[in-house]
Design a protein around this motif. Structure first.
Motif, PDB file in Angstrom:
ATOM      1  N   VAL A 192       0.856  -1.184   0.000  1.00  0.00           N
ATOM      2  CA  VAL A 192       0.000   0.000   0.000  1.00  0.00           C
ATOM      3  C   VAL A 192       0.890   1.230   0.000  1.00  0.00           C
ATOM      4  O   VAL A 192       1.836   1.323   0.795  1.00  0.00           O
ATOM      5  CB  VAL A 192      -0.928   0.028   1.243  1.00  0.00           C
ATOM      6  CG1 VAL A 192      -1.735   1.322   1.275  1.00  0.00           C
ATOM      7  CG2 VAL A 192      -1.855  -1.171   1.248  1.00  0.00           C
ATOM      8  N   THR A 193       0.641   2.150  -0.915  1.00  0.00           N
ATOM      9  CA  THR A 193       1.418   3.387  -1.011  1.00  0.00           C
ATOM     10  C   THR A 193       0.509   4.570  -0.678  1.00  0.00           C
ATOM     11  O   THR A 193      -0.619   4.648  -1.182  1.00  0.00           O
ATOM     12  CB  THR A 193       1.998   3.568  -2.426  1.00  0.00           C
ATOM     13  OG1 THR A 193       2.838   2.453  -2.735  1.00  0.00           O
ATOM     14  CG2 THR A 193       2.813   4.858  -2.519  1.00  0.00           C
ATOM     15  N   ILE A 194       0.993   5.461   0.170  1.00  0.00           N
ATOM     16  CA  ILE A 194       0.218   6.635   0.583  1.00  0.00           C
ATOM     17  C   ILE A 194       0.940   7.893   0.118  1.00  0.00           C
ATOM     18  O   ILE A 194       2.147   8.049   0.344  1.00  0.00           O
ATOM     19  CB  ILE A 194       0.027   6.666   2.104  1.00  0.00           C
ATOM     20  CG1 ILE A 194      -0.699   5.398   2.581  1.00  0.00           C
ATOM     21  CG2 ILE A 194      -0.739   7.918   2.530  1.00  0.00           C
ATOM     22  CD1 ILE A 194      -0.838   5.304   4.075  1.00  0.00           C
ATOM     23  N   ARG A 195       0.191   8.786  -0.529  1.00  0.00           N
ATOM     24  CA  ARG A 195       0.751  10.061  -0.979  1.00  0.00           C
ATOM     25  C   ARG A 195      -0.126  11.192  -0.465  1.00  0.00           C
ATOM     26  O   ARG A 195      -1.342  11.075  -0.415  1.00  0.00           O
ATOM     27  CB  ARG A 195       0.832  10.120  -2.507  1.00  0.00           C
ATOM     28  CG  ARG A 195       1.813   9.131  -3.118  1.00  0.00           C
ATOM     29  CD  ARG A 195       1.932   9.343  -4.635  1.00  0.00           C
ATOM     30  NE  ARG A 195       2.880   8.424  -5.217  1.00  0.00           N
ATOM     31  CZ  ARG A 195       2.564   7.224  -5.688  1.00  0.00           C
ATOM     32  NH1 ARG A 195       1.295   6.830  -5.611  1.00  0.00           N
ATOM     33  NH2 ARG A 195       3.477   6.446  -6.202  1.00  0.00           N
ATOM     34  N   LEU A 196       0.502  12.289  -0.072  1.00  0.00           N
ATOM     35  CA  LEU A 196      -0.210  13.470   0.414  1.00  0.00           C
ATOM     36  C   LEU A 196       0.523  14.710  -0.062  1.00  0.00           C
ATOM     37  O   LEU A 196       1.709  14.890   0.225  1.00  0.00           O
ATOM     38  CB  LEU A 196      -0.287  13.452   1.945  1.00  0.00           C
ATOM     39  CG  LEU A 196      -0.930  14.678   2.605  1.00  0.00           C
ATOM     40  CD1 LEU A 196      -2.408  14.772   2.222  1.00  0.00           C
ATOM     41  CD2 LEU A 196      -0.774  14.603   4.113  1.00  0.00           C
ATOM     42  N   ASP A 197      -0.184  15.539  -0.819  1.00  0.00           N
ATOM     43  CA  ASP A 197       0.396  16.786  -1.347  1.00  0.00           C
ATOM     44  C   ASP A 197       1.721  16.535  -2.057  1.00  0.00           C
ATOM     45  O   ASP A 197       2.708  17.261  -1.875  1.00  0.00           O
ATOM     46  CB  ASP A 197       0.596  17.794  -0.210  1.00  0.00           C
ATOM     47  CG  ASP A 197      -0.722  18.250   0.396  1.00  0.00           C
ATOM     48  OD1 ASP A 197      -1.740  18.183  -0.322  1.00  0.00           O
ATOM     49  OD2 ASP A 197      -0.728  18.648   1.574  1.00  0.00           O
ATOM     50  N   GLY A 198       1.746  15.479  -2.851  1.00  0.00           N
ATOM     51  CA  GLY A 198       2.944  15.196  -3.636  1.00  0.00           C
ATOM     52  C   GLY A 198       4.048  14.472  -2.886  1.00  0.00           C
ATOM     53  O   GLY A 198       5.097  14.167  -3.466  1.00  0.00           O
ATOM     54  N   GLN A 199       3.852  14.189  -1.597  1.00  0.00           N
ATOM     55  CA  GLN A 199       4.867  13.488  -0.807  1.00  0.00           C
ATOM     56  C   GLN A 199       4.407  12.057  -0.534  1.00  0.00           C
ATOM     57  O   GLN A 199       3.225  11.787  -0.404  1.00  0.00           O
ATOM     58  CB  GLN A 199       5.120  14.207   0.521  1.00  0.00           C
ATOM     59  CG  GLN A 199       5.711  15.603   0.349  1.00  0.00           C
ATOM     60  CD  GLN A 199       6.040  16.244   1.687  1.00  0.00           C
ATOM     61  OE1 GLN A 199       5.618  15.748   2.720  1.00  0.00           O
ATOM     62  NE2 GLN A 199       6.783  17.345   1.664  1.00  0.00           N
ATOM     63  N   GLU A 200       5.395  11.169  -0.449  1.00  0.00           N
ATOM     64  CA  GLU A 200       5.109   9.760  -0.207  1.00  0.00           C
ATOM     65  C   GLU A 200       5.905   9.302   1.011  1.00  0.00           C
ATOM     66  O   GLU A 200       7.078   9.675   1.174  1.00  0.00           O
ATOM     67  CB  GLU A 200       5.496   8.927  -1.427  1.00  0.00           C
ATOM     68  CG  GLU A 200       5.260   7.434  -1.273  1.00  0.00           C
ATOM     69  CD  GLU A 200       5.630   6.666  -2.526  1.00  0.00           C
ATOM     70  OE1 GLU A 200       6.177   5.553  -2.393  1.00  0.00           O
ATOM     71  OE2 GLU A 200       5.382   7.186  -3.644  1.00  0.00           O
ATOM     72  N   GLY A 201       5.275   8.508   1.878  1.00  0.00           N
ATOM     73  CA  GLY A 201       5.987   8.028   3.060  1.00  0.00           C
ATOM     74  C   GLY A 201       5.100   7.197   3.957  1.00  0.00           C
ATOM     75  O   GLY A 201       3.888   7.092   3.739  1.00  0.00           O
TER      76      GLY A 201
END
Length: 315
Positions: free
Chosen positions: A294-303
């Motif tokens: 599962v990949t999470i991205r928020l406002d262009g950032q991933e972590g």
């Protein structure tokens, strides 16, 4: 001499060694039949044999975590009771090396008339702790159980969730060499399950040998190095988690599609994934799937950990 602990473990005896173990119970229709069978053993049998386990063999090395899976009635709890020594095998042998702590049936080992505090002393003593060791750990045990002032009330007044929390707290606080868990992580509220999850991971990291039974396959994937699939008292497959769970999931899918007729064809010989073609645009595919990442991205950032504010909080 090698200093590698994993190599050293290979030369140690297994923590748990089960060889050809079986358990058969005699079922009587009436209590009188049991008495007559005892008095006249050479007469015609007045019972039927029920085979709960048959020819089960496996080993647990020190520090290994093995998960047991199977539908209800497969013999999982019977196997765990054989390993803990609460029942004896009808055939074969079960050998263990080290202190065993177990969480089996809710409230097993508790005196219902004793308070939770008194049952801590009772259970911890049976697991081999001295009175001074119990006194040094009792505050931590009570704190983890999280049942507050009820700790001084008789356990017969406890809910099932309170019982399992207390049992789990005791069993995981005595530093066992072998920890046996039967569905304990499926009971209790979300907060307790998260704390239990973290504690099991800590115990695993400490090198404790764990035999773990659960219907939640995610737990087996997360905790276990190997898995053992039981069905009708027999071992269907044992090996790496990645080798055992896919065919077991296929069996469960087939089992749920036809609960009245057991899908024998879905036992280990079936392929790992079966998907039927769509019949119409409005129909749904039948089969199973597994989420690998599962990949999470928020406002262009991933972590793995991201911080942000919802749009409504900005209004």
């Amino acid at each position: 001499m090698s200093s590698d602990p994993s190599l050293a473990a290979l030369h140690e005896p297994p923590a748990v060694q089960v060889s050809g173990a079986g358990k058969t119970y005699r079922l009587y229709q009436r209590p009188a039949d049991r008495l007559l069978q005892f008095v006249l053993p050479s007469a015609a049998a007045r019972f039927q044999d029920f085979v709960a386990l048959e020819d089960v063999s496996f080993e647990l090395r020190r520090g290994e975590v093995v998960g047991i899976v199977g539908v209800n009635g497969a013999g999982k709890s019977t196997l765990l009771q054989l390993v803990t020594g609460t029942i004896t095998p009808s055939s074969g042998t079960v050998k263990t090396h080290g202190r065993i702590a177990a969480i089996l049936e809710l409230g097993s080992g508790f005196n219902p008339e004793f308070s939770g505090r008194e049952n801590i002393y009772l259970n911890a003593a049976t697991l081999g702790l001295s009175k001074s060791e119990i006194e040094n750990r009792i505050d931590a045990i009570i704190d983890f159980a999280g049942i507050g002032a009820h700790i001084n009330q008789p356990v017969k007044t406890y809910s099932s969730g309170m019982l399992v929390r207390l049992a789990f707290s005791i069993a995981t606080s005595v530093d066992p060499d072998i920890l046996i868990i039967d569905e304990a992580l499926s009971v209790g509220d979300g907060a307790f399950r998260r704390r239990s999850f973290d504690r099991i991971m800590h115990i695993k990291g400490r090198g404790t040998t764990i035999l773990f039974c659960s219907h939640v396959l995610y737990h087996v994937e997360t905790f276990c190095d190997r898995a053992l699939w039981l069905h009708r008292g027999k071992v269907q497959k044992v090996g790496k988690v990645s080798e055992v769970l896919p065919p077991y999931q296929d069996f469960i899918d087939a089992y749920e599609r036809d609960v009245n007729t057991e899908p024998q064809a879905a036992l280990p010989q079936t392929p790992s994934v079966q998907v039927r073609p769509l019949v119409s645009a409005a129909s749904y595919p039948v089969g199973s799937a597994r989420i690998n990442a599962v990949t999470i991205r928020l406002d262009g950032q991933e972590g793995a950990e991201l911080h942000g504010k919802s749009m409504t909080s900005r209004l």
